[in-house]
Write a protein that holds these residues in place. Structure first.
Motif, PDB file in Angstrom:
ATOM      1  N   ILE A   1      25.069  13.574  42.423  1.00  0.00           N
ATOM      2  CA  ILE A   1      24.199  14.700  42.101  1.00  0.00           C
ATOM      3  C   ILE A   1      25.088  15.919  41.866  1.00  0.00           C
ATOM      4  O   ILE A   1      25.881  16.287  42.733  1.00  0.00           O
ATOM      5  N   PRO A   2      24.951  16.575  40.718  1.00  0.00           N
ATOM      6  CA  PRO A   2      25.699  17.820  40.509  1.00  0.00           C
ATOM      7  C   PRO A   2      25.074  18.929  41.368  1.00  0.00           C
ATOM      8  O   PRO A   2      23.855  18.992  41.529  1.00  0.00           O
ATOM      9  N   LEU A   3      25.929  19.778  41.895  1.00  0.00           N
ATOM     10  CA  LEU A   3      25.474  20.881  42.745  1.00  0.00           C
ATOM     11  C   LEU A   3      25.845  22.211  42.111  1.00  0.00           C
ATOM     12  O   LEU A   3      26.851  22.315  41.417  1.00  0.00           O
ATOM     13  N   GLU A   4      25.040  23.229  42.391  1.00  0.00           N
ATOM     14  CA  GLU A   4      25.269  24.578  41.867  1.00  0.00           C
ATOM     15  C   GLU A   4      25.202  25.584  43.000  1.00  0.00           C
ATOM     16  O   GLU A   4      24.579  25.322  44.031  1.00  0.00           O
ATOM     17  N   PRO A   5      25.833  26.756  42.828  1.00  0.00           N
ATOM     18  CA  PRO A   5      25.735  27.785  43.858  1.00  0.00           C
ATOM     19  C   PRO A   5      24.264  28.078  44.166  1.00  0.00           C
ATOM     20  O   PRO A   5      23.438  28.162  43.272  1.00  0.00           O
ATOM     21  N   GLY A   6      23.984  28.178  45.462  1.00  0.00           N
ATOM     22  CA  GLY A   6      22.622  28.439  45.901  1.00  0.00           C
ATOM     23  C   GLY A   6      21.868  27.182  46.295  1.00  0.00           C
ATOM     24  O   GLY A   6      20.832  27.256  46.956  1.00  0.00           O
ATOM     25  N   ASP A   7      22.370  26.005  45.889  1.00  0.00           N
ATOM     26  CA  ASP A   7      21.718  24.760  46.286  1.00  0.00           C
ATOM     27  C   ASP A   7      21.841  24.567  47.797  1.00  0.00           C
ATOM     28  O   ASP A   7      22.841  24.962  48.407  1.00  0.00           O
ATOM     29  N   ILE A   8      20.830  23.934  48.373  1.00  0.00           N
ATOM     30  CA  ILE A   8      20.835  23.615  49.796  1.00  0.00           C
ATOM     31  C   ILE A   8      20.547  22.129  49.947  1.00  0.00           C
ATOM     32  O   ILE A   8      19.561  21.622  49.416  1.00  0.00           O
ATOM     33  N   MET A   9      21.415  21.442  50.671  1.00  0.00           N
ATOM     34  CA  MET A   9      21.214  20.028  50.968  1.00  0.00           C
ATOM     35  C   MET A   9      20.562  19.916  52.338  1.00  0.00           C
ATOM     36  O   MET A   9      21.002  20.568  53.292  1.00  0.00           O
ATOM     37  N   VAL A  10      19.513  19.114  52.424  1.00  0.00           N
ATOM     38  CA  VAL A  10      18.742  18.962  53.657  1.00  0.00           C
ATOM     39  C   VAL A  10      18.665  17.480  54.007  1.00  0.00           C
ATOM     40  O   VAL A  10      18.162  16.677  53.216  1.00  0.00           O
ATOM     41  N   PHE A  11      19.170  17.134  55.189  1.00  0.00           N
ATOM     42  CA  PHE A  11      19.151  15.755  55.673  1.00  0.00           C
ATOM     43  C   PHE A  11      18.450  15.750  57.032  1.00  0.00           C
ATOM     44  O   PHE A  11      18.864  16.474  57.938  1.00  0.00           O
ATOM     45  N   LEU A  12      17.399  14.936  57.170  1.00  0.00           N
ATOM     46  CA  LEU A  12      16.595  14.906  58.397  1.00  0.00           C
ATOM     47  C   LEU A  12      16.393  13.472  58.859  1.00  0.00           C
ATOM     48  O   LEU A  12      16.166  12.587  58.039  1.00  0.00           O
ATOM     49  N   THR A  13      16.432  13.256  60.158  1.00  0.00           N
ATOM     50  CA  THR A  13      16.101  11.933  60.684  1.00  0.00           C
ATOM     51  C   THR A  13      14.608  11.851  60.957  1.00  0.00           C
ATOM     52  O   THR A  13      13.907  12.875  61.009  1.00  0.00           O
ATOM     53  N   ASP A  14      14.137  10.638  61.179  1.00  0.00           N
ATOM     54  CA  ASP A  14      12.721  10.454  61.476  1.00  0.00           C
ATOM     55  C   ASP A  14      12.325  11.111  62.789  1.00  0.00           C
ATOM     56  O   ASP A  14      11.160  11.417  63.001  1.00  0.00           O
ATOM     57  N   GLY A  15      13.286  11.361  63.664  1.00  0.00           N
ATOM     58  CA  GLY A  15      12.979  12.050  64.921  1.00  0.00           C
ATOM     59  C   GLY A  15      12.440  13.448  64.687  1.00  0.00           C
ATOM     60  O   GLY A  15      11.630  13.952  65.477  1.00  0.00           O
ATOM     61  N   ILE A  16      12.847  14.088  63.619  1.00  0.00           N
ATOM     62  CA  ILE A  16      12.301  15.402  63.252  1.00  0.00           C
ATOM     63  C   ILE A  16      11.002  15.220  62.485  1.00  0.00           C
ATOM     64  O   ILE A  16       9.984  15.821  62.808  1.00  0.00           O
TER      65      ILE A  16
ATOM     66  N   ALA B   1      19.489  16.866  62.195  1.00  0.00           N
ATOM     67  CA  ALA B   1      19.321  17.520  60.897  1.00  0.00           C
ATOM     68  C   ALA B   1      20.670  18.080  60.470  1.00  0.00           C
ATOM     69  O   ALA B   1      21.458  18.525  61.297  1.00  0.00           O
ATOM     70  N   VAL B   2      20.915  18.034  59.169  1.00  0.00           N
ATOM     71  CA  VAL B   2      22.117  18.634  58.591  1.00  0.00           C
ATOM     72  C   VAL B   2      21.654  19.506  57.432  1.00  0.00           C
ATOM     73  O   VAL B   2      20.901  19.052  56.569  1.00  0.00           O
ATOM     74  N   ILE B   3      22.088  20.747  57.443  1.00  0.00           N
ATOM     75  CA  ILE B   3      21.789  21.693  56.369  1.00  0.00           C
ATOM     76  C   ILE B   3      23.124  22.163  55.806  1.00  0.00           C
ATOM     77  O   ILE B   3      23.976  22.660  56.543  1.00  0.00           O
ATOM     78  N   CYS B   4      23.326  21.989  54.498  1.00  0.00           N
ATOM     79  CA  CYS B   4      24.557  22.433  53.836  1.00  0.00           C
ATOM     80  C   CYS B   4      24.182  23.332  52.662  1.00  0.00           C
ATOM     81  O   CYS B   4      23.274  22.988  51.886  1.00  0.00           O
ATOM     82  N   LYS B   5      24.888  24.428  52.503  1.00  0.00           N
ATOM     83  CA  LYS B   5      24.641  25.340  51.388  1.00  0.00           C
ATOM     84  C   LYS B   5      25.845  25.357  50.450  1.00  0.00           C
ATOM     85  O   LYS B   5      26.990  25.330  50.913  1.00  0.00           O
ATOM     86  N   VAL B   6      25.569  25.431  49.174  1.00  0.00           N
ATOM     87  CA  VAL B   6      26.635  25.547  48.172  1.00  0.00           C
ATOM     88  C   VAL B   6      26.829  27.032  47.919  1.00  0.00           C
ATOM     89  O   VAL B   6      25.924  27.724  47.472  1.00  0.00           O
ATOM     90  N   GLU B   7      28.018  27.501  48.200  1.00  0.00           N
ATOM     91  CA  GLU B   7      28.346  28.923  48.032  1.00  0.00           C
ATOM     92  C   GLU B   7      29.093  29.121  46.714  1.00  0.00           C
ATOM     93  O   GLU B   7      29.391  28.168  46.017  1.00  0.00           O
ATOM     94  N   GLY B   8      29.473  30.341  46.423  1.00  0.00           N
ATOM     95  CA  GLY B   8      30.214  30.767  45.232  1.00  0.00           C
ATOM     96  C   GLY B   8      31.127  29.784  44.553  1.00  0.00           C
ATOM     97  O   GLY B   8      30.820  28.612  44.429  1.00  0.00           O
ATOM     98  N   MET B   9      32.263  30.235  44.102  1.00  0.00           N
ATOM     99  CA  MET B   9      33.197  29.421  43.316  1.00  0.00           C
ATOM    100  C   MET B   9      33.954  28.444  44.210  1.00  0.00           C
ATOM    101  O   MET B   9      34.277  28.772  45.336  1.00  0.00           O
ATOM    102  N   PRO B  10      34.271  27.227  43.679  1.00  0.00           N
ATOM    103  CA  PRO B  10      35.046  26.259  44.483  1.00  0.00           C
ATOM    104  C   PRO B  10      36.475  26.700  44.661  1.00  0.00           C
ATOM    105  O   PRO B  10      36.988  27.489  43.969  1.00  0.00           O
TER     106      PRO B  10
END
Length: 162
Positions: free
Chosen positions: A84-99, A153-162
């Motif tokens: 999956i291509p990612l862009e600045p401002g994107d947020i990745m959200v990973f949740l288990t069934d426990g949540i 849960a894991v939350i990751c944000k894509v910030e500015g330039m690599p």
């Protein structure tokens, strides 16, 4: 390790087949983040979907399962890993069934939509704070009902330039 995500899941599956009881299985979401190329590659063995939200908090991509859970069947091949291509401002959200399945006092599960709505509402905050708010909301929704599963849960944000 020099092997693909699918090969890792195949090896884990082969190990589990000899180690767990016949009526048991394991779900697993495995991802590789390439910060320079701004891409996420994943493979999922029966795990709840992951999500990529765009900078406006809208669902950009749903990371569905690509194979059955581990420990059920030998030599089963699912769909290949996906990137999956990612862009600045994107947020990745990973949740288990426990949540997602955390039950409140009314017997209703917390669910995907409230979790994603919370991430959207707080999308401008740091990832750590979004995670804290999510866990606080899940605990508050339980209103004293004991938690009977792990909550991850894991939350990751894509910030500015690599």
């Amino acid at each position: 390790m020099g092997i693909s995500l699918d090969e890792i899941l195949d090896r884990v599956n082969a190990t589990l087949l000899g180690d767990i009881e016949a009526d048991r299985f394991v779900t697993m979401f495995l991802a590789s983040l390439d910060a320079r190329a701004r891409s996420l590659t994943y493979s999922s063995a029966g795990h709840p979907p992951g999500y990529v939200l765009d900078r406006d908090g809208e669902i950009k991509h749903v990371m569905d399962s690509t194979r059955i859970p581990l420990g059920i069947m030998a030599d089963w091949r699912g769909q290949p890993t996906r990137s999956i291509p990612l862009e600045p401002g994107d947020i990745m959200v990973f949740l288990t069934d426990g949540i997602l399945e955390s039950l409140g006092a009314g017997g209703h599960a917390f669910g995907v939509q409230p979790a994603l709505a919370l991430v959207k509402e707080h999308r401008l905050e740091p990832a750590q704070r979004i995670l804290e708010r999510l866990l606080e909301a899940v605990h508050a929704s339980r209103r004293g009902v004991p938690q009977d599963d792990d909550m991850t849960a894991v939350i990751c944000k894509v910030e500015g330039m690599p």
